[in-house]
Design an enzyme around this catalytic site. Sequence first.
Site, mmCIF file in Angstrom:
data_model
loop_
_atom_site.group_PDB
_atom_site.id
_atom_site.type_symbol
_atom_site.label_atom_id
_atom_site.label_comp_id
_atom_site.label_asym_id
_atom_site.label_seq_id
_atom_site.Cartn_x
_atom_site.Cartn_y
_atom_site.Cartn_z
ATOM 1 N N CYS A 178 0.825 -1.208 0.000
ATOM 2 C CA CYS A 178 0.000 0.000 0.000
ATOM 3 C C CYS A 178 0.861 1.261 0.000
ATOM 4 C CB CYS A 178 -0.917 -0.055 1.226
ATOM 5 S SG CYS A 178 -1.706 1.494 1.650
ATOM 6 N N CYS B 247 0.130 3.724 2.840
ATOM 7 C CA CYS B 247 0.636 3.157 4.100
ATOM 8 C C CYS B 247 2.117 3.489 4.262
ATOM 9 C CB CYS B 247 0.439 1.648 4.140
ATOM 10 S SG CYS B 247 -1.282 1.121 4.022
#
Length: 98
Positions: free
Chosen positions: A23, A26
């Site tokens: 991600c 993230c």
Amino acid sequence: MSNFSEIISKNKLVLVDFYAEWCGPCKTMHPILKEVKDALGDEISVIKINIDKNQSLTEKYRVKGVPTFMLYKNGVQVWRQSGIVQKNELIMLIKSHN
């Protein structure tokens, strides 16, 4: 992550970060969370939960997207948000629940 309930039930604030290795947002949040922890020190615990390695916890807390952040105080969820959160916004939010 069998002690998750125990960790979020502590008296101090606990920020939970549901994330994934793949991600992009993230990865953006990783240094921001470190700066927040450095700024607040013992006022908060930060816990990172990899959704791919903790699928049962991810399902239990209905995490549909990453990153998803949850803030707990005394075992009660007091805030939840998905997506990137700026450092100053996170610090102000955490301080407002202290």
